[in-house]
Design a protein around this motif. Structure first.
Motif, PDB file in Angstrom:
ATOM      1  N   THR A  14       0.816  -1.216   0.000  1.00 39.30           N
ATOM      2  CA  THR A  14       0.000   0.000   0.000  1.00 39.30           C
ATOM      3  C   THR A  14       0.848   1.265   0.000  1.00 39.30           C
ATOM      4  O   THR A  14       0.362   2.329  -0.364  1.00 39.30           O
ATOM      5  CB  THR A  14      -0.945   0.044   1.211  1.00 39.30           C
ATOM      6  N   ALA A  15       2.119   1.145   0.414  1.00 36.32           N
ATOM      7  CA  ALA A  15       2.995   2.324   0.435  1.00 36.32           C
ATOM      8  C   ALA A  15       4.450   1.897   0.429  1.00 36.32           C
ATOM      9  O   ALA A  15       4.805   0.863   0.997  1.00 36.32           O
ATOM     10  CB  ALA A  15       2.720   3.176   1.676  1.00 36.32           C
ATOM     11  N   ILE A  16       5.257   2.697  -0.238  1.00 42.06           N
ATOM     12  CA  ILE A  16       6.707   2.536  -0.224  1.00 42.06           C
ATOM     13  C   ILE A  16       7.284   3.904   0.110  1.00 42.06           C
ATOM     14  O   ILE A  16       7.036   4.880  -0.599  1.00 42.06           O
ATOM     15  CB  ILE A  16       7.253   2.038  -1.578  1.00 42.06           C
ATOM     16  N   ASN A  17       8.033   3.962   1.215  1.00 39.85           N
ATOM     17  CA  ASN A  17       8.650   5.217   1.637  1.00 39.85           C
ATOM     18  C   ASN A  17      10.161   5.072   1.538  1.00 39.85           C
ATOM     19  O   ASN A  17      10.779   4.397   2.370  1.00 39.85           O
ATOM     20  CB  ASN A  17       8.235   5.561   3.077  1.00 39.85           C
ATOM     21  N   PRO A  18      10.769   5.691   0.512  1.00 39.24           N
ATOM     22  CA  PRO A  18      12.205   5.553   0.316  1.00 39.24           C
ATOM     23  C   PRO A  18      13.007   6.277   1.394  1.00 39.24           C
ATOM     24  O   PRO A  18      12.536   7.231   2.010  1.00 39.24           O
ATOM     25  CB  PRO A  18      12.446   6.184  -1.056  1.00 39.24           C
ATOM     26  N   GLY A  19      14.212   5.784   1.621  1.00 40.80           N
ATOM     27  CA  GLY A  19      15.145   6.419   2.543  1.00 40.80           C
ATOM     28  C   GLY A  19      16.513   6.465   1.904  1.00 40.80           C
ATOM     29  O   GLY A  19      16.698   6.043   0.761  1.00 40.80           O
ATOM     30  N   ALA A  20      17.495   6.940   2.641  1.00 42.29           N
ATOM     31  CA  ALA A  20      18.849   7.047   2.105  1.00 42.29           C
ATOM     32  C   ALA A  20      19.446   5.662   1.832  1.00 42.29           C
ATOM     33  O   ALA A  20      20.047   5.439   0.785  1.00 42.29           O
ATOM     34  CB  ALA A  20      19.734   7.813   3.079  1.00 42.29           C
ATOM     35  N   VAL A  21      19.258   4.735   2.752  1.00 41.36           N
ATOM     36  CA  VAL A  21      19.790   3.384   2.604  1.00 41.36           C
ATOM     37  C   VAL A  21      18.669   2.351   2.659  1.00 41.36           C
ATOM     38  O   VAL A  21      18.627   1.440   1.852  1.00 41.36           O
ATOM     39  CB  VAL A  21      20.831   3.076   3.708  1.00 41.36           C
ATOM     40  N   ASN A  22      17.765   2.491   3.619  1.00 36.03           N
ATOM     41  CA  ASN A  22      16.625   1.591   3.777  1.00 36.03           C
ATOM     42  C   ASN A  22      15.325   2.325   3.492  1.00 36.03           C
ATOM     43  O   ASN A  22      15.200   3.508   3.788  1.00 36.03           O
ATOM     44  CB  ASN A  22      16.560   1.033   5.200  1.00 36.03           C
ATOM     45  N   GLY A  23      14.367   1.583   2.951  1.00 40.26           N
ATOM     46  CA  GLY A  23      13.032   2.119   2.754  1.00 40.26           C
ATOM     47  C   GLY A  23      12.059   1.306   3.577  1.00 40.26           C
ATOM     48  O   GLY A  23      12.383   0.228   4.065  1.00 40.26           O
ATOM     49  N   THR A  24      10.842   1.832   3.754  1.00 40.00           N
ATOM     50  CA  THR A  24       9.814   1.067   4.450  1.00 40.00           C
ATOM     51  C   THR A  24       8.720   0.693   3.465  1.00 40.00           C
ATOM     52  O   THR A  24       8.344   1.487   2.603  1.00 40.00           O
ATOM     53  CB  THR A  24       9.215   1.824   5.646  1.00 40.00           C
ATOM     54  N   ILE A  25       8.251  -0.530   3.610  1.00 40.84           N
ATOM     55  CA  ILE A  25       7.200  -1.069   2.759  1.00 40.84           C
ATOM     56  C   ILE A  25       6.015  -1.387   3.660  1.00 40.84           C
ATOM     57  O   ILE A  25       6.169  -2.098   4.662  1.00 40.84           O
ATOM     58  CB  ILE A  25       7.660  -2.385   2.070  1.00 40.84           C
ATOM     59  N   LYS A  26       4.838  -0.871   3.342  1.00 42.28           N
ATOM     60  CA  LYS A  26       3.625  -1.196   4.088  1.00 42.28           C
ATOM     61  C   LYS A  26       2.814  -2.181   3.260  1.00 42.28           C
ATOM     62  O   LYS A  26       2.565  -1.948   2.080  1.00 42.28           O
ATOM     63  CB  LYS A  26       2.811   0.056   4.381  1.00 42.28           C
ATOM     64  N   VAL A  27       2.414  -3.294   3.908  1.00 42.45           N
ATOM     65  CA  VAL A  27       1.679  -4.353   3.229  1.00 42.45           C
ATOM     66  C   VAL A  27       0.384  -4.624   3.977  1.00 42.45           C
ATOM     67  O   VAL A  27       0.396  -4.942   5.170  1.00 42.45           O
ATOM     68  CB  VAL A  27       2.517  -5.657   3.151  1.00 42.45           C
ATOM     69  N   ASP A  28      -0.725  -4.472   3.282  1.00 40.16           N
ATOM     70  CA  ASP A  28      -2.045  -4.779   3.843  1.00 40.16           C
ATOM     71  C   ASP A  28      -2.245  -6.278   3.743  1.00 40.16           C
ATOM     72  O   ASP A  28      -2.314  -6.832   2.643  1.00 40.16           O
ATOM     73  CB  ASP A  28      -3.119  -4.035   3.054  1.00 40.16           C
ATOM     74  N   ILE A  29      -2.342  -6.959   4.904  1.00 41.18           N
ATOM     75  CA  ILE A  29      -2.512  -8.409   4.903  1.00 41.18           C
ATOM     76  C   ILE A  29      -3.956  -8.805   5.208  1.00 41.18           C
ATOM     77  O   ILE A  29      -4.246  -9.971   5.449  1.00 41.18           O
ATOM     78  CB  ILE A  29      -1.530  -9.101   5.875  1.00 41.18           C
ATOM     79  N   GLY A  30      -4.855  -7.833   5.174  1.00 38.24           N
ATOM     80  CA  GLY A  30      -6.274  -8.114   5.359  1.00 38.24           C
ATOM     81  C   GLY A  30      -6.706  -7.973   6.804  1.00 38.24           C
ATOM     82  O   GLY A  30      -5.900  -7.912   7.722  1.00 38.24           O
ATOM     83  N   GLY A  31      -8.010  -7.905   6.994  1.00 35.44           N
ATOM     84  CA  GLY A  31      -8.581  -7.805   8.331  1.00 35.44           C
ATOM     85  C   GLY A  31      -8.201  -6.537   9.060  1.00 35.44           C
ATOM     86  O   GLY A  31      -8.189  -6.498  10.284  1.00 35.44           O
ATOM     87  N   GLY A  32      -7.856  -5.493   8.302  1.00 35.76           N
ATOM     88  CA  GLY A  32      -7.442  -4.238   8.923  1.00 35.76           C
ATOM     89  C   GLY A  32      -6.006  -4.249   9.427  1.00 35.76           C
ATOM     90  O   GLY A  32      -5.595  -3.347  10.147  1.00 35.76           O
ATOM     91  N   ASN A  33      -5.229  -5.267   9.059  1.00 33.91           N
ATOM     92  CA  ASN A  33      -3.851  -5.397   9.522  1.00 33.91           C
ATOM     93  C   ASN A  33      -2.863  -4.972   8.438  1.00 33.91           C
ATOM     94  O   ASN A  33      -2.976  -5.406   7.291  1.00 33.91           O
ATOM     95  CB  ASN A  33      -3.556  -6.846   9.917  1.00 33.91           C
ATOM     96  N   VAL A  34      -1.906  -4.141   8.842  1.00 33.27           N
ATOM     97  CA  VAL A  34      -0.845  -3.686   7.939  1.00 33.27           C
ATOM     98  C   VAL A  34       0.499  -4.015   8.581  1.00 33.27           C
ATOM     99  O   VAL A  34       0.719  -3.709   9.756  1.00 33.27           O
ATOM    100  CB  VAL A  34      -0.951  -2.168   7.668  1.00 33.27           C
ATOM    101  N   VAL A  35       1.373  -4.648   7.828  1.00 35.93           N
ATOM    102  CA  VAL A  35       2.722  -4.969   8.293  1.00 35.93           C
ATOM    103  C   VAL A  35       3.680  -3.995   7.625  1.00 35.93           C
ATOM    104  O   VAL A  35       3.587  -3.751   6.419  1.00 35.93           O
ATOM    105  CB  VAL A  35       3.104  -6.419   7.922  1.00 35.93           C
ATOM    106  N   THR A  36       4.588  -3.431   8.414  1.00 32.41           N
ATOM    107  CA  THR A  36       5.608  -2.531   7.881  1.00 32.41           C
ATOM    108  C   THR A  36       6.959  -3.222   7.957  1.00 32.41           C
ATOM    109  O   THR A  36       7.337  -3.753   8.999  1.00 32.41           O
ATOM    110  CB  THR A  36       5.651  -1.214   8.678  1.00 32.41           C
ATOM    111  N   SER A  37       7.676  -3.217   6.835  1.00 29.03           N
ATOM    112  CA  SER A  37       8.995  -3.837   6.776  1.00 29.03           C
ATOM    113  C   SER A  37      10.009  -2.800   6.333  1.00 29.03           C
ATOM    114  O   SER A  37       9.749  -2.006   5.432  1.00 29.03           O
ATOM    115  CB  SER A  37       8.970  -4.998   5.777  1.00 29.03           C
ATOM    116  N   SER A  38      11.169  -2.830   6.973  1.00 30.11           N
ATOM    117  CA  SER A  38      12.281  -1.969   6.579  1.00 30.11           C
ATOM    118  C   SER A  38      13.274  -2.826   5.822  1.00 30.11           C
ATOM    119  O   SER A  38      13.823  -3.789   6.376  1.00 30.11           O
ATOM    120  CB  SER A  38      12.933  -1.362   7.820  1.00 30.11           C
ATOM    121  N   ILE A  39      13.493  -2.498   4.541  1.00 28.93           N
ATOM    122  CA  ILE A  39      14.442  -3.245   3.722  1.00 28.93           C
ATOM    123  C   ILE A  39      15.324  -2.258   2.955  1.00 28.93           C
ATOM    124  O   ILE A  39      14.993  -1.079   2.835  1.00 28.93           O
ATOM    125  CB  ILE A  39      13.745  -4.228   2.748  1.00 28.93           C
ATOM    126  N   THR A  40      16.425  -2.759   2.438  1.00 23.45           N
ATOM    127  CA  THR A  40      17.351  -1.873   1.735  1.00 23.45           C
ATOM    128  C   THR A  40      16.724  -1.347   0.438  1.00 23.45           C
ATOM    129  O   THR A  40      15.887  -2.004  -0.175  1.00 23.45           O
ATOM    130  CB  THR A  40      18.674  -2.584   1.394  1.00 23.45           C
TER     131      THR A  40
END
Length: 68
Positions: A14-40
């Motif tokens: 649902t969203a990708i927020n870039p950063g200098a080295v790592n970005g955050t990825i928001k993933v809607d997994i259903g049921g009103g739940n969103v998981v945020t992951s920090s990856i390069t």
């Protein structure tokens, strides 16, 4: 590909927020739940991730901490 992680959640980016080295990825997994992951940023580019992509969130942790 076989993966040892047993906690697998399909979802939609649902969203990708870039950063200098790592970005955050928001993933809607259903049921009103969103998981945020920090990856390069390199991994984001390598996987060609984009908002709207269907992905699988894989959780493999030896420790899960909760504080209050």
């Amino acid at each position: 590909m076989k993966i040892s992680a047993r906690n697998q959640f399909p979802g939609t980016i649902t969203a990708i927020n870039p950063g200098a080295v790592n970005g955050t990825i928001k993933v809607d997994i259903g049921g009103g739940n969103v998981v945020t992951s920090s990856i390069t940023e390199e991994a984001i580019a390598e996987l060609s991730l984009a908002v709207g992509d269907r992905v699988t969130v894989l959780v493999k942790a030896s420790d899960v901490l909760i504080g209050k």
